[in-house]
Motif scaffolding. Structure first.
Motif, PDB file in Angstrom:
ATOM      1  N   TRP A  42     -45.664 -36.833  14.440  1.00 30.55           N
ATOM      2  CA  TRP A  42     -45.241 -38.202  14.161  1.00 30.55           C
ATOM      3  C   TRP A  42     -46.123 -39.156  14.958  1.00 30.55           C
ATOM      4  CZ3 TRP A  42     -42.384 -40.595  10.690  1.00 30.55           C
ATOM      5  CH2 TRP A  42     -42.045 -41.934  10.908  1.00 30.55           C
ATOM      6  N   GLU A  43     -46.580 -40.191  14.303  1.00 30.45           N
ATOM      7  CA  GLU A  43     -47.376 -41.224  14.957  1.00 30.45           C
ATOM      8  C   GLU A  43     -46.641 -42.544  14.830  1.00 30.45           C
ATOM      9  OE1 GLU A  43     -51.319 -41.316  13.297  1.00 30.45           O
ATOM     10  OE2 GLU A  43     -51.506 -39.135  13.406  1.00 30.45           O
ATOM     11  N   GLU A  44     -46.767 -43.375  15.828  1.00 24.53           N
ATOM     12  CA  GLU A  44     -46.088 -44.677  15.783  1.00 24.53           C
ATOM     13  C   GLU A  44     -46.541 -45.508  14.580  1.00 24.53           C
ATOM     14  OE1 GLU A  44     -43.374 -45.848  17.320  1.00 24.53           O
ATOM     15  OE2 GLU A  44     -43.345 -43.791  18.058  1.00 24.53           O
ATOM     16  N   SER A  45     -47.764 -45.285  14.109  1.00 21.11           N
ATOM     17  CA  SER A  45     -48.242 -46.022  12.933  1.00 21.11           C
ATOM     18  C   SER A  45     -47.449 -45.660  11.676  1.00 21.11           C
ATOM     19  CB  SER A  45     -49.732 -45.754  12.706  1.00 21.11           C
ATOM     20  OG  SER A  45     -49.953 -44.394  12.381  1.00 21.11           O
ATOM     21  N   PHE A  46     -46.675 -44.563  11.712  1.00 13.03           N
ATOM     22  CA  PHE A  46     -45.840 -44.170  10.581  1.00 13.03           C
ATOM     23  C   PHE A  46     -44.557 -45.000  10.508  1.00 13.03           C
ATOM     24  CE2 PHE A  46     -47.401 -39.458  10.771  1.00 13.03           C
ATOM     25  CZ  PHE A  46     -48.648 -39.848  10.308  1.00 13.03           C
ATOM     26  N   SER A  47     -44.183 -45.657  11.589  1.00 14.13           N
ATOM     27  CA  SER A  47     -42.947 -46.442  11.612  1.00 14.13           C
ATOM     28  C   SER A  47     -43.101 -47.677  10.743  1.00 14.13           C
ATOM     29  CB  SER A  47     -42.607 -46.873  13.042  1.00 14.13           C
ATOM     30  OG  SER A  47     -42.215 -45.767  13.794  1.00 14.13           O
ATOM     31  N   GLY A  48     -42.114 -47.867   9.875  1.00 15.90           N
ATOM     32  CA  GLY A  48     -42.146 -49.012   8.984  1.00 15.90           C
ATOM     33  C   GLY A  48     -41.134 -50.084   9.353  1.00 15.90           C
ATOM     34  N   GLY A  49     -40.386 -49.864  10.413  1.00 16.36           N
ATOM     35  CA  GLY A  49     -39.426 -50.864  10.849  1.00 16.36           C
ATOM     36  C   GLY A  49     -38.028 -50.673  10.295  1.00 16.36           C
ATOM     37  N   ASN A  50     -37.841 -49.725   9.399  1.00 13.44           N
ATOM     38  CA  ASN A  50     -36.518 -49.432   8.868  1.00 13.44           C
ATOM     39  C   ASN A  50     -36.084 -48.107   9.474  1.00 13.44           C
ATOM     40  OD1 ASN A  50     -34.516 -48.133   7.127  1.00 13.44           O
ATOM     41  ND2 ASN A  50     -34.818 -49.867   5.748  1.00 13.44           N
ATOM     42  N   GLY A  51     -35.105 -48.148  10.363  1.00 12.61           N
ATOM     43  CA  GLY A  51     -34.683 -46.959  11.095  1.00 12.61           C
ATOM     44  C   GLY A  51     -34.274 -45.800  10.210  1.00 12.61           C
ATOM     45  N   ALA A  52     -33.535 -46.083   9.137  1.00 15.02           N
ATOM     46  CA  ALA A  52     -33.065 -45.016   8.249  1.00 15.02           C
ATOM     47  C   ALA A  52     -34.243 -44.335   7.549  1.00 15.02           C
ATOM     48  CB  ALA A  52     -32.083 -45.567   7.222  1.00 15.02           C
ATOM     49  N   ILE A  53     -35.174 -45.130   7.069  1.00 13.72           N
ATOM     50  CA  ILE A  53     -36.340 -44.556   6.377  1.00 13.72           C
ATOM     51  C   ILE A  53     -37.229 -43.814   7.364  1.00 13.72           C
ATOM     52  CG2 ILE A  53     -38.474 -45.130   5.153  1.00 13.72           C
ATOM     53  CD1 ILE A  53     -36.875 -47.249   3.624  1.00 13.72           C
ATOM     54  N   ASP A  54     -37.437 -44.380   8.545  1.00 16.28           N
ATOM     55  CA  ASP A  54     -38.251 -43.694   9.557  1.00 16.28           C
ATOM     56  C   ASP A  54     -37.632 -42.352   9.937  1.00 16.28           C
ATOM     57  OD1 ASP A  54     -40.076 -45.776   9.565  1.00 16.28           O
ATOM     58  OD2 ASP A  54     -39.355 -46.646  11.445  1.00 16.28           O
ATOM     59  N   THR A  55     -36.314 -42.305  10.063  1.00 15.87           N
ATOM     60  CA  THR A  55     -35.626 -41.051  10.373  1.00 15.87           C
ATOM     61  C   THR A  55     -35.844 -40.032   9.258  1.00 15.87           C
ATOM     62  OG1 THR A  55     -33.968 -42.170  11.723  1.00 15.87           O
ATOM     63  CG2 THR A  55     -33.365 -40.007  10.838  1.00 15.87           C
ATOM     64  N   GLN A  56     -35.750 -40.474   8.024  1.00 17.88           N
ATOM     65  CA  GLN A  56     -35.974 -39.573   6.891  1.00 17.88           C
ATOM     66  C   GLN A  56     -37.428 -39.110   6.843  1.00 17.88           C
ATOM     67  OE1 GLN A  56     -34.442 -41.175   3.218  1.00 17.88           O
ATOM     68  NE2 GLN A  56     -32.381 -41.400   4.063  1.00 17.88           N
ATOM     69  N   ARG A  58     -39.379 -38.741   9.413  1.00 20.96           N
ATOM     70  CA  ARG A  58     -39.509 -37.727  10.477  1.00 20.96           C
ATOM     71  C   ARG A  58     -38.979 -36.375   9.988  1.00 20.96           C
ATOM     72  NH1 ARG A  58     -40.184 -39.540  16.019  1.00 20.96           N
ATOM     73  NH2 ARG A  58     -40.315 -41.802  16.088  1.00 20.96           N
ATOM     74  N   ARG A  59     -37.897 -36.399   9.253  1.00 22.74           N
ATOM     75  CA  ARG A  59     -37.325 -35.157   8.712  1.00 22.74           C
ATOM     76  C   ARG A  59     -38.289 -34.510   7.714  1.00 22.74           C
ATOM     77  NH1 ARG A  59     -35.048 -30.572   9.160  1.00 22.74           N
ATOM     78  NH2 ARG A  59     -33.714 -29.946   7.448  1.00 22.74           N
ATOM     79  N   LEU A  60     -38.939 -35.324   6.882  1.00 29.20           N
ATOM     80  CA  LEU A  60     -39.931 -34.782   5.949  1.00 29.20           C
ATOM     81  C   LEU A  60     -41.057 -34.085   6.711  1.00 29.20           C
ATOM     82  CD1 LEU A  60     -40.234 -37.598   3.259  1.00 29.20           C
ATOM     83  CD2 LEU A  60     -39.380 -35.273   2.907  1.00 29.20           C
ATOM     84  N   ASN A  65     -43.754 -29.224   8.544  1.00 27.13           N
ATOM     85  CA  ASN A  65     -44.180 -28.352   9.642  1.00 27.13           C
ATOM     86  C   ASN A  65     -43.551 -26.969   9.514  1.00 27.13           C
ATOM     87  OD1 ASN A  65     -45.934 -30.115  10.968  1.00 27.13           O
ATOM     88  ND2 ASN A  65     -44.289 -31.021  12.167  1.00 27.13           N
ATOM     89  N   ASN A  66     -42.289 -26.921   9.124  1.00 27.77           N
ATOM     90  CA  ASN A  66     -41.615 -25.639   8.925  1.00 27.77           C
ATOM     91  C   ASN A  66     -42.294 -24.839   7.815  1.00 27.77           C
ATOM     92  OD1 ASN A  66     -39.466 -23.670   9.265  1.00 27.77           O
ATOM     93  ND2 ASN A  66     -38.682 -24.444   7.322  1.00 27.77           N
ATOM     94  N   LEU A  67     -42.619 -25.496   6.713  1.00 28.17           N
ATOM     95  CA  LEU A  67     -43.303 -24.820   5.611  1.00 28.17           C
ATOM     96  C   LEU A  67     -44.658 -24.294   6.060  1.00 28.17           C
ATOM     97  CD1 LEU A  67     -43.408 -23.987   2.641  1.00 28.17           C
ATOM     98  CD2 LEU A  67     -44.309 -26.269   2.122  1.00 28.17           C
ATOM     99  N   TYR A  68     -45.380 -25.114   6.807  1.00 29.21           N
ATOM    100  CA  TYR A  68     -46.684 -24.687   7.310  1.00 29.21           C
ATOM    101  C   TYR A  68     -46.538 -23.470   8.231  1.00 29.21           C
ATOM    102  CZ  TYR A  68     -51.246 -24.677   9.480  1.00 29.21           C
ATOM    103  OH  TYR A  68     -52.479 -24.286   9.931  1.00 29.21           O
TER     104      TYR A  68
END
Length: 147
Positions: A42-56, A58-60, A65-68
Motif C-alpha cells: 500500500w502506498e499513500e498515493s493510493f489514498s483517495g480520501g474516502n475511508g470506506a473505499i481506501d479500506t476496500q 487495501r483489502r483488494l 498478495n494472497n493470490l500471488y
C-alpha cells in the motif's frame, strides 16, 4: 490480517505494518530476517480520501498478495482457485459499492469471472506472471480512483 503459516522449523507471519517477517528457531533462539516487501505494498498515493473505499482497496491488495503467494509457493490448483475466487468475489462487491457513489468502469468483474471460469475448468496452476497481469489492473484501478 495476513496469512500466518507455521512450519516445523520456523514461521512466516505479518507484523502490524503488514510486512512479512520470517523467523527460525534453533534451540529456542529466534532469528528474525529483514522485512520483506509484499508483492504489492500500500502506498499513500493510493489514498483517495474516502475511508470506506481506501479500506476496500487495501483489502483488494491483501487478496492480490494472497493470490500471488499461492502462485509463488506453487500451491495446488484448488488452493489457487480458492484465492482467485475470493479476489473476484470481493472485486464484485467492491465495484458494486464504488459504483453507487462514483462513476467507475465495472467491466473488470466480467473479465475476472471469465478468468475464474477458464481457470476453474482446467487443472493447471497460475504463474506469478499471470498474477502480475491482475496486479496491473487492480493497482491501475486504485490509482484512477485516487485521482
Amino acid at each position: 490480517m495476513g496469512i500466518t503459516h507455521k512450519a516445523s522449523m520456523g514461521c512466516i507471519g505479518r507484523n502490524p505494518r503488514g510486512l512479512q517477517k520470517t523467523c527460525r528457531s534453533f534451540s529456542g533462539i529466534r532469528i528474525k530476517k529483514e522485512d520483506q516487501m509484499a508483492f504489492v505494498d500500500w502506498e499513500e498515493s493510493f489514498s483517495g480520501g474516502n475511508g470506506a473505499i481506501d479500506t476496500q482497496h487495501r483489502r483488494l491488495i491483501d487478496l492480490l498478495n494472497n493470490l500471488y503467494e499461492t502462485a509463488a509457493a506453487g500451491k495446488d490448483h484448488a488452493a489457487q482457485l480458492d484465492a482467485l475466487q475470493e479476489l473476484v468475489d470481493y472485486l464484485e462487491i467492491h465495484l458494486r459499492f464504488e459504483s453507487s457513489i462514483l462513476d467507475v468502469d465495472s467491466s473488470i468483474v466480467d473479465m475476472g469471472k471469465d478468468v475464474l471460469a477458464d481457470f476453474a475448468a482446467g487443472t493447471g496452476i497460475l504463474s506469478t506472471e499471470e498474477v502480475d497481469g491482475l496486479k496491473d489492473w487492480v493497482v491501475g484501478h486504485i490509482q484512477d480512483v485516487a485521482r
